[in-house]
Structures are given as C-alpha cells and as structure tokens.
Write a protein that holds these residues in place. Structure first.
Motif, PDB file in Angstrom:
ATOM      1  N   GLU A 150       0.816  -1.877   0.081  1.00  0.00           N
ATOM      2  CA  GLU A 150       0.093  -0.297  -0.463  1.00  0.00           C
ATOM      3  C   GLU A 150       1.157   1.283   0.399  1.00  0.00           C
ATOM      4  OE1 GLU A 150      -1.015  -1.855   3.876  1.00  0.00           O
ATOM      5  OE2 GLU A 150      -0.306  -3.853   1.469  1.00  0.00           O
ATOM      6  N   THR A 179       0.791   4.144  -2.872  1.00  0.00           N
ATOM      7  CA  THR A 179       0.694   5.605  -2.742  1.00  0.00           C
ATOM      8  C   THR A 179       1.935   5.844  -3.434  1.00  0.00           C
ATOM      9  OG1 THR A 179      -0.246   5.544  -0.069  1.00  0.00           O
ATOM     10  CG2 THR A 179       0.737   7.125  -0.803  1.00  0.00           C
ATOM     11  N   CYS A 185       2.397   9.368  -5.632  1.00  0.00           N
ATOM     12  CA  CYS A 185       2.445  10.785  -5.664  1.00  0.00           C
ATOM     13  C   CYS A 185       3.152  10.550  -6.746  1.00  0.00           C
ATOM     14  CB  CYS A 185       3.453  10.315  -4.241  1.00  0.00           C
ATOM     15  SG  CYS A 185       3.049  10.588  -2.384  1.00  0.00           S
TER      16      CYS A 185
END
Ligand SMILES: Cc1cc2nc3c(=O)[nH]c(=O)nc-3n(C[C@H](O)[C@H](O)[C@H](O)COP(=O)(O)O)c2cc1C
Length: 213
Positions: free
Chosen positions: A56, A60, A64
């Motif tokens: 996860e 992420t 980004c």
C-alpha cells in the motif's frame, strides 16, 4: 478597571506577537514546514534494513509520482513497482555477467545492484525532442523521494544501473519483463526501503542562486 486589564495586556502583547510572527515566517521557510523539512532531510540512501515496504505504501509513493507536474498533463510515463527479491537478484546476476567487475558483492551490506534497495519504482518514458518527458520523469522521482522521506523511508534515484542494463544483452529479458509499451524506454529506478544509514547532507552551492533586479 478589571475589564480594561485584559485589553491592556492584549495591546501590550501585540508588538511581541507580530515580531514573533515575522520570526516564525522566516523560520517556517526553513524548518517548521513538513514539506520543507522533508526536502532538507532527504538524502540518497544506499543501505537498507531487511524490512519489506508494504505494497500500500509503494502504491501511495507511485501515486505521489503520478501527481507530479508534467507537461500538458500528458503523463507520458509508465511506472512499474518491483518488490520481488528474485528480480533484484536476477538484475544483479545479469550485470555481473554482462559487465564483469561492475558488481562488488563484498561491499558492506551488499544486497543488489539497485543500491541494496528492497523495493524500486522503474519509470519509462518515450523519446521526445523537447526533452519534456525526461523532465516529467525527474519531477516524478522527486515526488516519490519526498513522499518516501515523509513516511520514514529512504530512497535513491538511480540512472547508472539503467544505463548499464541497457547495454547488457543478458539484461534484455529483465527489462522486457517490466512490460513497458512500445516506444517507452526505461529511464530510471527509484530505490526504496527502510533506511539502515543516515548519510550526511552533501554540500550544496547556494551561489548558483541569484536574484535578477
Ligand atoms: C538523475 C540522477 C541519477 C542518479 N544516479 C545515481 C546512481 O546511478 N547511483 C547512485 O548511487 N546515485 C545516483 N543518484 C543520486 C545522486 O548521486 C545524489 O542525489 C547526489 O549525490 C546528491 O546526494 P543526496 O541525494 O544525498 O542529496 C542519481 C541522482 C539523479 C538525480
């Protein structure tokens, strides 16, 4: 009189309050802003612990990157997340075979040729004459590195292994495994992991900056 006292205290403290704000503004640009703190604290990390980065978090970080500024929002990049140790080992073996002497397994903490990272994000983009695609990729990398820093992870941007892998026939199948689309070329890896070192900041030449009046 009792009613006036709080007002007097307030009025007397105003100059101190504004002086404090001014000071805070000045310092905020260097210290007490979390983004700026991450920028100043980030360093390239080349030693990592064995702790795996949860998927996860890797997702992420890649998101980004995708949120970086990019020319006309064309998002001309393709992104692969690698956290498979076998893949890193295969890259290392390919480099060792294809470029004898380029791999030093006796280096302290040696794990692989991606600067010992336990995960990596590989980014590809097309060739374009304007050079915009490569600029996009650079911005992508910086977003990943800063997000990683803010989450307590280490990162290292790596062009060296990409350059080597492209010149080694043994590595072609490994690059192909990343499954980039036709016309997209692997440009860079961002190595990631939990840091096992805290490198000192390398000096920066602030004389490169100047205002034009
Ligand atoms: C485009 C690019 C390519 C890089 N390639 C490598 C690399 O192949 N291997 C490596 O160890 N570091 C690589 N680096 C990391 C730089 O060496 C590092 O950012 C620089 O020395 C400044 O140190 P700092 O990141 O700790 O501030 C690369 C950085 C950039 C931006």
């Amino acid at each position: 009189m009792k009613k006036i006292i709080p007002f007097i205290v307030f009025a007397v403290s105003l100059p101190a309050f504004f002086a404090c704000c001014g000071k805070h503004d000045k310092q905020a640009s260097q210290m007490s802003n979390p983004v700026i703190e991450s920028i100043y604290a980030r360093r390239s990390v080349r030693q990592y612990t064995d702790q795996k980065v949860p998927r996860e978090i890797l997702q992420t970080l890649a998101e980004c990157g995708v949120n970086a500024p990019n020319a006309m929002n064309k998002q001309q990049w393709e992104v692969r997340i690698i956290d498979n140790e076998d893949y890193f080992n295969a890259l290392t073996d390919a480099m060792e075979q294809g470029m004898p002497g380029s791999v030093n397994r006796s280096e302290p903490g040696f794990r692989n040729v991606l600067r010992n990272a336990t995960a990596a994000i590989a980014i590809a983009c097309p060739d374009d004459e304007s050079g915009m695609s490569l600029i996009n990729v650079g911005l992508f990398c910086e977003n990943v590195c800063l997000a990683a820093q803010s989450l307590g992870l280490g990162s290292v941007v790596m062009a060296g292994p990409v350059w080597r892998l492209h010149s080694i026939p043994e590595a072609k199948t490994l690059i192909d495994r990343l499954g980039f689309s036709e016309g997209y070329k692997l440009r860079i890896f961002v190595g990631l992991g939990y840091p096992a070192e805290a490198p000192e900041a390398k000096p920066r030449d602030l004389d490169k900056i100047r205002f034009i009046d």
